[in-house]
Design an enzyme around this catalytic site. Structure first.
Site, PDB file in Angstrom:
ATOM      1  N   ASP A  33       0.789  -1.238   0.000  1.00  0.00           N
ATOM      2  CA  ASP A  33       0.000   0.000   0.000  1.00  0.00           C
ATOM      3  C   ASP A  33       0.813   1.276   0.000  1.00  0.00           C
ATOM      4  O   ASP A  33       0.466   2.222   0.717  1.00  0.00           O
ATOM      5  CB  ASP A  33      -0.941   0.014   1.214  1.00  0.00           C
ATOM      6  N   CYS A  72      -4.930  -5.047  -3.649  1.00  0.00           N
ATOM      7  CA  CYS A  72      -3.984  -6.153  -3.532  1.00  0.00           C
ATOM      8  C   CYS A  72      -4.357  -7.421  -4.300  1.00  0.00           C
ATOM      9  O   CYS A  72      -3.525  -7.944  -5.044  1.00  0.00           O
ATOM     10  CB  CYS A  72      -3.704  -6.478  -2.076  1.00  0.00           C
ATOM     11  N   ASP A 240       3.145  -3.130  -3.554  1.00  0.00           N
ATOM     12  CA  ASP A 240       2.207  -4.044  -4.224  1.00  0.00           C
ATOM     13  C   ASP A 240       1.074  -3.299  -4.944  1.00  0.00           C
ATOM     14  O   ASP A 240       0.291  -3.901  -5.667  1.00  0.00           O
ATOM     15  CB  ASP A 240       1.669  -5.106  -3.265  1.00  0.00           C
ATOM     16  N   HIS A 241       0.982  -2.022  -4.751  1.00  0.00           N
ATOM     17  CA  HIS A 241       0.146  -1.070  -5.508  1.00  0.00           C
ATOM     18  C   HIS A 241       0.293   0.250  -4.773  1.00  0.00           C
ATOM     19  O   HIS A 241       1.063   0.362  -3.819  1.00  0.00           O
ATOM     20  CB  HIS A 241      -1.335  -1.505  -5.586  1.00  0.00           C
TER      21      HIS A 241
END
Length: 612
Positions: A33, A72, A240-241
């Site tokens: 995140d 995610c 992861d993003h």
């Protein structure tokens, strides 16, 4: 689908029979995140990250790395499959149904595993596709490269949860009572956020989490050094993003998709790669590319029918380069939306396919954050400026941003004549992605669960022409109503229920301009054989005409067959309740007792609507 300078990828001819000492190891360090905006290595307003900067000094920093999805499970499934989620049916978070891998494709670590690599994951998976048995030797909280056979090459994934969204789920009282190491008065609060004490504190607290993450990265690198593995191990660090302040995670803007990526090049292989230690690359790389890159560096061949391309390799290779990245956002938990986006060079084009479905629509998990709650309260109290209000108001069908000049995407250039050529080009490129995959998101999730779950890729291919037509109907939102009225009439009269579906959505996007079609839409609301079309018709009539939608929607809810269908209907309920003028539905748990299937997301909506 992807235009590059060179389109040939030549795999380095490293035979699987070579000794382990001649084959590189790989460690992925994945933090949850966080976008590039929180690290000084990528953005001058970010926090210092000396451990990550040390990796960069011995490798390459990718300035244009992107997750393809801003949440995610969809992002991680894209990573592990090297395939676009809307093509293979893995586009919804959390999954309401799990799909098989595309024919002829395995999760990419399986190719490493079958070539003799030890594969380990510690420990988050969160995939929307069925995992094959040969992906991991160990996927658990105890997984480590140290469990391999002596001398065996390895691929290890380590997820660090320190920066996860939940780290900002604190009570409002913390703002006054729990000091941060970072001074809240020193942090940068972007223009789309209120410049309040709560937001400054939240940013400062997240800067603290970023610095804690950096320490953990350093500890992992120290473990590799202690084991004598640094000189043979490629280390990938990335998020992861994007995230995790409001309007980032879960939203297809740069703050939700633009991730930090650093790849440390081990000493043993530095002469065999073209990138030099300490370099910074402007080449675009997306999550679909990460798996092919690892396989290419390892000299292991993977699947052919994937969407990604290697961005690094060893030997005299010509690797594809591109200046664009495709992104997607659909259902996140109980909240539905449909956004497709293309970042090309300095421009981001955002296609809001349901633009009336405003960004700030209730999502229970997002609103656990005090900053979200305050932002919404300030909107309700009319205390926000024009830029800050946008999050809670209908969006344009298409937006165009110059991300270099406007990194927080606050100035929409889609209506600017000076950018009309860019807009037309971006429209065309995005449409190519949607129709060539084709994009399964143009069917409702409940329909996909019923008809496509067994083989989404084959379903998409067999419905490719139909999806292209749905894209065409949806794109009627992009033009003035007077120019598309005849096409909208045709869509509403179509024998294809999903052309009617997208015709209704397009009419709602046009709002009062589409009132000449109100009589036809009234007929659909009362008698269309497709339940979801009656809901979409009621949605238009409520928003554009002021017709009470409650009777039609309560009847549709009673007719719903599955929890997925009911949850989609409740998305309209929340939209019509929380936007102006507001309607009262008085939804009760017993209204959905009859539906079948997993009720997790449906229950979130019921909790919000009942206040329990």
């Amino acid at each position: 689908m992807r235009r590059g300078l060179l389109s040939v990828v030549i795999f380095f001819g490293m035979s699987c029979s070579l000794f382990a000492a001649d084959r590189p190891n790989f460690v992925w360090i994945m933090s949850e995140d966080n976008s590039v905006h929180f690290m000084k290595h990528f953005d001058p307003t970010g926090a210092p990250t000396p451990s990550i900067e040390a990796l960069a000094a011995e490798g390459v920093t990718f300035e244009n790395a992107f997750s393809n999805a801003p949440v995610c499970s969809v992002a991680r499934t894209t990573l592990i499959t090297s395939c676009y989620a809307p093509r293979i049916g893995t586009l919804f978070h959390r999954k309401s149904f799990i799909v098989p891998m595309p024919p002829g494709v395995k999760m990419f670590p399986a190719y490493l595993h079958n070539a003799g690599y030890y594969t380990s994951n510690n420990s988050k998976e969160d995939y929307n596709a069925i995992e094959s048995k040969d992906v991991w030797d160990n996927s658990s909280r105890k997984a480590s490269w140290r469990n391999r056979q002596e001398g065996q090459p390895f691929f290890h994934v380590q997820t660090i949860t320190t920066t996860h969204e939940s780290s900002l789920h604190f009570p409002e009282s913390d703002v006054q009572n729990k000091p941060t190491k970072t001074d809240p008065q020193t942090v940068f609060v972007p223009p789309h956020h209120p410049q309040t004490e709560t937001f400054r504190y939240t940013y400062a607290r997240y800067h603290d989490r970023i610095q804690e993450l950096d320490k953990q990265v350093g500890q992992l690198v120290d473990e590799l050094k202690k084991d004598g593995l640094l000189e043979t191990t490629f280390i990938f660090y990335f998020g992861d993003h994007g995230g995790v302040l409001p309007r980032s995670k879960g939203y297809a803007y740069d703050t939700g998709l633009h991730v930090p990526l650093v790849i440390r090049i081990p000493e043993k292989f530095r002469e065999q790669v073209s990138e030099k230690p300490g370099s910074r690359s402007k080449a675009f790389v997306s999550f679909v590319d990460f798996g092919p890159t690892v396989l290419n560096l390892a000299g292991v061949k993977g699947a052919r029918k994937i969407d990604g391309h290697a961005c690094m390799g060893m030997g005299p290779q010509h690797l594809m380069e591109t200046d664009e990245s495709f992104g997607y956002a659909d259902r996140f938990d109980e909240k539905y939306d449909m956004v497709r986006t293309l970042r090309k060079g300095k421009y981001r084009y955002v296609r809001n396919l349901q633009p009336f479905n405003f960004d700030g629509l209730m999502n229970n998990y997002r609103y656990k954050m005090a900053a979200y709650r305050e932002w919404r309260q300030l909107y309700d109290e009319s205390k926000l400026n024009e830029i800050q209000r946008v999050f809670f108001e209908p969006r344009p069908a298409e937006m165009l941003f110059d991300v270099e000049a406007d990194p927080y995407e606050t100035i929409n250039l889609a209506g600017d004549v000076a950018h009309s050529d860019v807009l037309v080009e971006m429209r065309g490129r995005l449409d190519q992605y949607l129709t060539s995959m084709p994009d399964l998101g143009f069917f409702p999730e409940s329909y996909l669960a019923e008809k496509a779950a067994d083989n989404p890729v084959a379903f998409g291919q067999s419905h490719k022409r139909e999806i292209a037509k749905l894209v065409e109907v949806a794109n009627l939102e992009r033009y003035p109503y007077v120019e598309v009225e005849s096409q909208l009439k045709e869509a509403l009269a179509s024998d294809d229920p999903w052309q009617r579906y997208w015709g209704l959505i397009a009419c709602t996007s046009h709002g009062k301009a589409a009132l000449p079609l109100a009589k036809k839409i009234e007929a659909i609301a009362s008698a269309d054989p497709e339940n979801l079309n009656r809901v979409r018709a009621a949605e238009f009539l409520a928003m554009a005409v002021g017709v009470n939608p409650v009777p039609v929607i309560k009847k549709a809810l009673a007719d719903a067959q599955t929890a997925i269908e009911a949850n989609l209907i409740l998305n309209t309920v929340v939209l019509l309740q929380d936007s102006k003028p507001g309607y009262t539905f008085d939804i009760k748990p017993q209204d959905v007792q009859h539906v079948s299937g997993d009720r997790g997301e449906l229950n979130r909506r019921i909790e919000y609507l009942t206040g329990k």
